[in-house]
Structure formats: C-alpha cells, structure tokens
Scaffold this active site. Structure first.
Site, short mmCIF file in Angstrom:
data_model
loop_
_atom_site.label_atom_id
_atom_site.label_comp_id
_atom_site.label_asym_id
_atom_site.label_seq_id
_atom_site.Cartn_x
_atom_site.Cartn_y
_atom_site.Cartn_z
CB SER A 198 -0.90 0.04 1.24
OG SER A 198 -1.56 1.30 1.34
CE1 TYR A 215 -4.03 -1.60 5.22
CE2 TYR A 215 -3.34 0.60 4.56
CZ TYR A 215 -3.73 -0.69 4.23
OH TYR A 215 -3.80 -1.07 2.91
#
Length: 263
Positions: free
Chosen positions: A152, A165
């Site tokens: 990501s 995250y």
C-alpha cells in the site's frame, strides 16, 4: 471510467496456462480482480474467503473464473488458517506456482483511539498472515514461481489516522525486500510487491458519502487523473509480475496509484 474495466482481460493470451495460483482474501475487491486477471491468462486460481457465511459468494466467484477455480474458507488472521489454505490448494491441484498475499484490513482513526484489539486484528492478518502463508507455500512452490505481496502507498506516504495499518504494510514491504534476496536462490522464485493507492472496491463504495469527501483532496492530488484506481488496474500489475517474461523482475515494488506517491 468503465473503459478501464475488463480491458486487460479481453486480449491477454493464455500465458499462465498450467499455473496454479493462490490469492488470499479474494472473494471480493482487489483480490477478486487479481484472481480474474490470473485466470484470464490461463492460471487455475484458488479463491480464499475468511468466514463460512461468505461461501456462496466465494463459490460463485470461483465458478465465474475463466479457468476452473476453487474456493477455500480459511481465516488468514489465525495461526492455522494460512496452512489450511495451502493444504486445500495442494490437495486439489498438486502444487503452487503463484502466491498473491492480498488479505488485509485497515483501521482509520486517531492514534489515541487505536487499541490493542485493533493492533491484534491488523497485525495478525496483514503481517503475520502474510508471513505464515508464505512459509506454508514454500515447500509446495514449483521452480520459477512467483510471490507477489499487495502492499500500500500507506507504507511510504505516512497518512494520518493509519498508524497500525501503515505499520503493518511497512512490515510487508520489508518482507518483500528480504525475501527477494533470500528465497530465489533456494526456491527459484521471484518476490515482488504491488502498492495501490485508494481503489474503488466494494468497501469504499459502502463507506458512504462522508468517507468519499474525506478522500476528496487525495483524489484531487492524483496526477494521472482525479479519480480512484480500479481493482482491474491493480490486478494487471500483479499479472505482469507473474508472467514468464518478468522472470528478471525481483525485489521491486510497483506503485499503482496514478502517481499519488512517487518514490
């Protein structure tokens, strides 16, 4: 935007025919798009879903693939789920050629509000799940195999509200770099990553208008177009890394986010 959908799948030859692929977290979203992309190139794909109540949708997804697929219920956030997924794939297909570590969750909230429960949930799935699933695959990975980790841009772009995250995706990025040095000499594989930005999945669609407003400035700042990515665009990058002609690409992280993050 509809012009993007399916365009990569319509003309790609069957270059992955005979290959067996496992895609974790693939009954919807980016994972399903990856499964469809690999199947369109001829691979037999194992669809993974975490909970029994998702069986109908997962079976339908597997049945819709261009090649015969298999849907396996296995919670990648548990200690036993990753191995169960691999064992089911090997029992059905005999071996594995491609592993795509896609299963992940995100929590977006102020750092002060994030809890140990959030920590366990995200670390166990995003990081430990990737670790255990890859370990479980290696004894069954055929030569010239491919491992692709979905990372990501959060691992690099340091967005607010994503402490845990972003941290877990940073772990996956580090896994990718280490494994790209360590595993190819032993297993004859390559290890790469694909790093999406905001992507229009079912989850984003369900997030509602307010969530989209929060994303507005990010979307406006995307150089290649003021929009979110499509799952099919992420999947195409994964498909490229799985090709035989990509055998000399190893240890790379492809940023598929319209230039929102540039390394």
């Amino acid at each position: 935007m509809a012009d993007h959908k399916g365009s990569s799948q319509a003309t790609v030859p069957m270059t992955l025919e005979g290959k067996i692929a496992i895609v974790s977290g693939s009954s919807s979203g980016i994972g399903l798009a990856v499964a469809q992309e690999l199947a369109s190139r001829g691979a037999s794909v194992v669809i993974n879903y975490p909970f029994p109540e998702l069986k109908r949708d997962a079976d339908a997804a597997a049945a819709s693939l261009a090649t015969p697929g298999l849907a396996v219920c296995a919670d990648i956030s548990t200690k036993d789920g990753p191995k169960a997924l691999v064992m089911a794939a090997v029992a059905h297909f005999g071996a594995v050629d491609i592993l795509v570590n896609n299963a992940a969750l995100a929590v977006n909230m102020p750092f002060e509000d994030q809890t140990l429960d959030h920590w366990d949930q995200l670390v166990n799935l995003n990081a430990r799940g990737t670790f255990l699933l890859t370990q479980s695959v290696l004894p069954h990975l055929r030569r010239n195999g491919r491992i692709v980790n979905i990372i990501s841009i959060s691992a690099r772009a340091a967005p607010p509200l994503q402490t845990i995250y972003a941290g877990t995706k940073g772990m996956v990025e580090s896994f990718t770099r280490v494994w790209a040095k360590e595993l190819p000499p032993k297993y004859g594989c390559t290890v790469n990553g694909v790093s999406p930005g905001p992507t229009m999945t079912e989850g984003f669609r369900a997030a509602g208008e307010e969530a989209m407003k929060v994303l507005g400035p990010t979307i406006e700042a995307t150089p290649a177009g003021k929009r979110m990515g499509e799952p099919e665009e992420i999947a195409y990058a994964v498909g490229f890394l799985c090709e035989e002609r990509s055998r000399w690409v190893n240890g790379e992280q492809l940023f598929v986010n319209g230039g929102l993050y540039v390394d």
